[in-house]
Scaffold this motif. Structure first.
Motif, PDB file in Angstrom:
ATOM      1  N   SER A  16     -27.623 125.982  26.433  1.00 26.17           N
ATOM      2  CA  SER A  16     -28.877 126.611  26.003  1.00 26.17           C
ATOM      3  C   SER A  16     -28.687 127.560  24.819  1.00 26.17           C
ATOM      4  O   SER A  16     -29.657 127.988  24.215  1.00 26.17           O
ATOM      5  CB  SER A  16     -29.485 127.401  27.162  1.00 26.17           C
ATOM      6  OG  SER A  16     -28.657 128.528  27.457  1.00 26.17           O
ATOM      7  N   TYR A  20     -22.682 133.805  28.280  1.00 29.91           N
ATOM      8  CA  TYR A  20     -22.504 134.466  29.566  1.00 29.91           C
ATOM      9  C   TYR A  20     -21.241 135.311  29.516  1.00 29.91           C
ATOM     10  O   TYR A  20     -20.189 134.846  29.079  1.00 29.91           O
ATOM     11  CB  TYR A  20     -22.414 133.429  30.690  1.00 29.91           C
ATOM     12  CG  TYR A  20     -23.703 132.648  30.813  1.00 29.91           C
ATOM     13  CD1 TYR A  20     -24.760 133.150  31.548  1.00 29.91           C
ATOM     14  CD2 TYR A  20     -23.867 131.439  30.148  1.00 29.91           C
ATOM     15  CE1 TYR A  20     -25.958 132.456  31.636  1.00 29.91           C
ATOM     16  CE2 TYR A  20     -25.056 130.739  30.230  1.00 29.91           C
ATOM     17  CZ  TYR A  20     -26.102 131.254  30.976  1.00 29.91           C
ATOM     18  OH  TYR A  20     -27.285 130.573  31.056  1.00 29.91           O
ATOM     19  N   THR A  24     -19.236 136.544  35.054  1.00 30.46           N
ATOM     20  CA  THR A  24     -20.379 135.751  35.516  1.00 30.46           C
ATOM     21  C   THR A  24     -19.901 134.703  36.514  1.00 30.46           C
ATOM     22  O   THR A  24     -18.896 134.045  36.306  1.00 30.46           O
ATOM     23  CB  THR A  24     -21.072 135.036  34.328  1.00 30.46           C
ATOM     24  OG1 THR A  24     -21.523 136.017  33.398  1.00 30.46           O
ATOM     25  CG2 THR A  24     -22.247 134.201  34.797  1.00 30.46           C
ATOM     26  N   VAL A  39     -24.733 127.711  35.425  1.00 30.39           N
ATOM     27  CA  VAL A  39     -25.327 129.016  35.723  1.00 30.39           C
ATOM     28  C   VAL A  39     -26.827 128.831  35.631  1.00 30.39           C
ATOM     29  O   VAL A  39     -27.354 128.587  34.540  1.00 30.39           O
ATOM     30  CB  VAL A  39     -24.867 130.097  34.722  1.00 30.39           C
ATOM     31  CG1 VAL A  39     -25.568 131.419  35.006  1.00 30.39           C
ATOM     32  CG2 VAL A  39     -23.363 130.278  34.748  1.00 30.39           C
ATOM     33  N   GLY A  40     -27.509 128.888  36.760  1.00 31.02           N
ATOM     34  CA  GLY A  40     -28.957 128.745  36.764  1.00 31.02           C
ATOM     35  C   GLY A  40     -29.454 127.501  36.048  1.00 31.02           C
ATOM     36  O   GLY A  40     -30.452 127.550  35.348  1.00 31.02           O
ATOM     37  N   GLY A  41     -28.753 126.387  36.164  1.00 30.97           N
ATOM     38  CA  GLY A  41     -29.149 125.142  35.533  1.00 30.97           C
ATOM     39  C   GLY A  41     -28.618 124.955  34.122  1.00 30.97           C
ATOM     40  O   GLY A  41     -28.761 123.882  33.545  1.00 30.97           O
ATOM     41  N   ASP A  42     -28.024 125.988  33.535  1.00 28.22           N
ATOM     42  CA  ASP A  42     -27.435 125.883  32.202  1.00 28.22           C
ATOM     43  C   ASP A  42     -26.023 125.337  32.335  1.00 28.22           C
ATOM     44  O   ASP A  42     -25.248 125.800  33.174  1.00 28.22           O
ATOM     45  CB  ASP A  42     -27.408 127.259  31.538  1.00 28.22           C
ATOM     46  CG  ASP A  42     -27.165 127.207  30.039  1.00 28.22           C
ATOM     47  OD1 ASP A  42     -27.114 126.107  29.460  1.00 28.22           O
ATOM     48  OD2 ASP A  42     -27.023 128.297  29.442  1.00 28.22           O
TER      49      ASP A  42
END
Length: 63
Positions: A16, A20, A24, A39-42
């Motif tokens: 994206s 990060y 993380t 991470v959260g869909g990324d």
């Protein structure tokens, strides 16, 4: 299949464009010299030196 979690050892940019920071937590898929991190869909393409696996008890506790 058990859940595999890790933590970033260095800042890493996701697909994206978001970077990060170290520390993380990431969900990890794959084995070997490079793996897929999420991470959260990324999606984060990770090299072996960019992350560390969390011990399974830490992953289970949510630590």
């Amino acid at each position: 299949m058990s859940r595999r979690l890790g933590t970033l050892l260095v800042p890493v940019s996701g697909l994206s464009g978001v970077t990060y920071p170290e520390g993380t937590r990431v969900a990890i898929r794959g084995t070997g010299g490079s793996v897929d991190g999420f991470v959260g869909g990324d999606w984060l393409p990770l090299a072996w030196w960019e992350f560390a696996d969390l011990p399974q008890e830490d992953a289970a506790d949510g630590r």
